[in-house]
Design a protein around this motif. Structure first.
Motif, mmCIF file in Angstrom:
data_model
loop_
_atom_site.group_PDB
_atom_site.id
_atom_site.type_symbol
_atom_site.label_atom_id
_atom_site.label_comp_id
_atom_site.label_asym_id
_atom_site.label_seq_id
_atom_site.Cartn_x
_atom_site.Cartn_y
_atom_site.Cartn_z
ATOM 1 N N ASP A 1 -46.830 -14.845 44.415
ATOM 2 C CA ASP A 1 -46.587 -15.831 43.369
ATOM 3 C C ASP A 1 -45.146 -15.858 42.892
ATOM 4 O O ASP A 1 -44.742 -16.783 42.178
ATOM 5 C CB ASP A 1 -47.513 -15.574 42.181
ATOM 6 N N HIS A 2 -44.350 -14.851 43.273
ATOM 7 C CA HIS A 2 -42.940 -14.859 42.894
ATOM 8 C C HIS A 2 -42.136 -15.850 43.738
ATOM 9 O O HIS A 2 -40.998 -16.172 43.413
ATOM 10 C CB HIS A 2 -42.335 -13.458 43.057
ATOM 11 N N ALA B 1 -43.521 -19.079 44.929
ATOM 12 C CA ALA B 1 -43.854 -20.461 44.557
ATOM 13 C C ALA B 1 -45.075 -20.474 43.653
ATOM 14 O O ALA B 1 -45.799 -19.476 43.554
ATOM 15 C CB ALA B 1 -44.104 -21.299 45.814
ATOM 16 N N GLY B 2 -45.303 -21.607 42.997
ATOM 17 C CA GLY B 2 -46.467 -21.742 42.137
ATOM 18 C C GLY B 2 -47.751 -21.877 42.939
ATOM 19 O O GLY B 2 -47.735 -22.188 44.136
ATOM 20 N N ARG B 3 -48.873 -21.665 42.300
ATOM 21 C CA ARG B 3 -50.158 -21.724 42.993
ATOM 22 C C ARG B 3 -50.414 -23.094 43.604
ATOM 23 O O ARG B 3 -51.023 -23.197 44.673
ATOM 24 C CB ARG B 3 -51.279 -21.367 42.017
ATOM 25 N N GLY B 4 -49.969 -24.143 42.922
ATOM 26 C CA GLY B 4 -50.181 -25.488 43.445
ATOM 27 C C GLY B 4 -49.568 -25.682 44.812
ATOM 28 O O GLY B 4 -50.145 -26.353 45.687
ATOM 29 N N PHE B 5 -48.396 -25.084 45.033
ATOM 30 C CA PHE B 5 -47.720 -25.173 46.324
ATOM 31 C C PHE B 5 -48.578 -24.497 47.398
ATOM 32 O O PHE B 5 -48.790 -25.051 48.489
ATOM 33 C CB PHE B 5 -46.341 -24.503 46.239
ATOM 34 N N TYR C 1 -51.815 -23.940 47.351
ATOM 35 C CA TYR C 1 -53.069 -24.668 47.566
ATOM 36 C C TYR C 1 -52.829 -25.958 48.348
ATOM 37 O O TYR C 1 -53.670 -26.376 49.153
ATOM 38 C CB TYR C 1 -53.734 -24.964 46.232
ATOM 39 N N ARG D 1 -52.929 -16.756 48.884
ATOM 40 C CA ARG D 1 -51.493 -16.699 48.636
ATOM 41 C C ARG D 1 -50.813 -15.465 49.222
ATOM 42 O O ARG D 1 -49.736 -15.087 48.793
ATOM 43 C CB ARG D 1 -51.200 -16.823 47.125
ATOM 44 N N ASP E 1 -33.707 -21.001 49.993
ATOM 45 C CA ASP E 1 -35.041 -21.095 49.407
ATOM 46 C C ASP E 1 -36.062 -21.005 50.538
ATOM 47 O O ASP E 1 -36.140 -21.903 51.383
ATOM 48 C CB ASP E 1 -35.181 -22.434 48.665
ATOM 49 N N ARG F 1 -39.037 -21.514 50.618
ATOM 50 C CA ARG F 1 -40.005 -22.606 50.647
ATOM 51 C C ARG F 1 -39.573 -23.693 51.626
ATOM 52 O O ARG F 1 -40.409 -24.405 52.193
ATOM 53 C CB ARG F 1 -40.186 -23.192 49.248
#
Length: 354
Positions: free
Chosen positions: A36-37, A39-43, A45, A108, A291, A293
């Motif tokens: 979780d460090h 990205a957010g959970r929404g990313f 999911y 995650r 990044d 991500r």
């Protein structure tokens, strides 16, 4: 940014872009806890949903391709052997790699552990490399059949089978080294899927030499083959179309094949180009902050090829379209029109340009 490796449990199995305010990454291992460090959970999911779509849609379209070929004899041609070969490799990646990856995105982190990480990367690499080399074999086959560089050479089923075998040999040459010590497979991007180590300079694994091997042997060679063969094909067809300007069928075939070639080459570049560029950038800019991500983008583009590659080839193959419609209980196209674009090209090639 560069992370340190886990000091105790998995010393050689991951690289982490850890938060800058921590000196101990034990609690951030991608095999132990949610990332979780990063990205957010929404990313996470959203990625889980996307990978599930790729796995389900890829399994459906590739499974349908194989099933149709087995059921309908008219699809069992030498060119379609190569398409089925690509479909089988895609099924391997969809089932063994991408479906479990969606599961990991839900939690995650790589909840299935370091052994599955290697299996995931190996299966994805095999699927991608077989598809890539299959595209090169198809281009080479079209060049032999249409442009006739070897005269009246007849491309037979045994040649197609040899081409299929070659794709698996090349794929194994690409996917096996990290399993035996030349580079390694580790979590990438959001740390929920795995790939070769693009990130670290590690003399023990010789990552740089492996990446250059992948770039040269597994991208440059098949891409050069595709560009050369299709450019020769287009040149010959344009010459034939110019010589037969009054022939509507020749002009139509030339336009169809031009469109087909442009779509296939663009799809190839969309699939593998960003991933290759990212890998080369990462290997050439050690320690540069980025990044992670963003690393997900080229990864998902390459993985989604298991869906759009077979769709492209089905779209340009009337025989497959007709048989799939029949198999699904839909109205089939007229049998007289059940010939692929590639077959139309072959007919045009019978008339040599002046």
């Amino acid at each position: 940014m560069r992370g340190n490796q886990h000091p105790i449990e998995f010393p050689d199995d991951f690289w982490l872009p850890v938060p800058p305010d921590t000196n101990n990454i034990t609690h951030y291992s991608p095999y132990l806890v949610p990332q979780d460090h990063i990205a957010g959970r929404g990313f996470f999911y959203a990625m889980a949903a996307f990978m599930l779509f790729v796995a389900v849609a890829g399994t459906f379209i590739n499974g349908l391709t194989v099933a149709c070929t087995v059921k309908y004899k008219k699809l069992q041609s030498h060119l379609n052997y190569i398409l089925v070969n690509m479909a089988v490799a895609n099924l391997l990646a969809d089932i063994v790699a991408f479906a479990p990856t969606a599961y990991c995105y839900v939690f995650r982190y790589v909840i299935l552990g370091p052994l599955w990480c290697k299996i995931d990367a190996f299966a994805a690499c095999i699927g991608g490399m077989v598809s890539l080399w299959s595209l090169a074999v198809i281009a080479f086959e079209r060049w032999l059949v249409v442009c006739k560089p070897l005269g009246n050479f007849n491309f037979r089923s045994n040649h197609a089978i040899a081409g299929c075998a070659l794709t698996w040999v090349c794929a194994l040459c690409a996917a096996t080294p990290p399993m035996v010590g030349w580079s390694r497979f580790i979590p990438e991007g959001l740390q929920c899927s795995c790939a070769p180590d693009w990130y670290t300079t590690n003399n023990k694994f010789n990552n740089e030499s492996y990446v250059m091997f992948l770039f040269g042997f597994c991208f440059a060679v098949p891409f050069s083959t595709i560009v050369f063969c299709y450019s020769q094909l287009l040149f010959m067809l344009k010459s034939a179309a110019k010589a037969q300007a009054e022939s509507a069928s020749t002009q139509k075939a030339e336009k169809e094949v031009t469109r087909m070639v442009v779509v296939m080459v663009c799809a190839f570049l969309l699939c593998f180009g960003p991933y290759v560029c990212f890998a080369l950038w990462a290997i050439s800019n050690r320690g540069e902050p980025f990044d992670v991500r963003l690393a997900v983008i080229p990864s998902v583009l390459s993985k989604s090829a298991t869906v759009y590659n077979p769709v492209i080839y089905v779209i340009f193959n009337k025989q497959f379209r007709s048989c799939i419609r029949k198999m699904l209980g839909m109205s089939a196209e007229d049998e007289d029109e059940s010939s692929s674009s590639s077959q139309s090209v072959t007919e045009v090639s019978k008339v040599r340009p002046a």
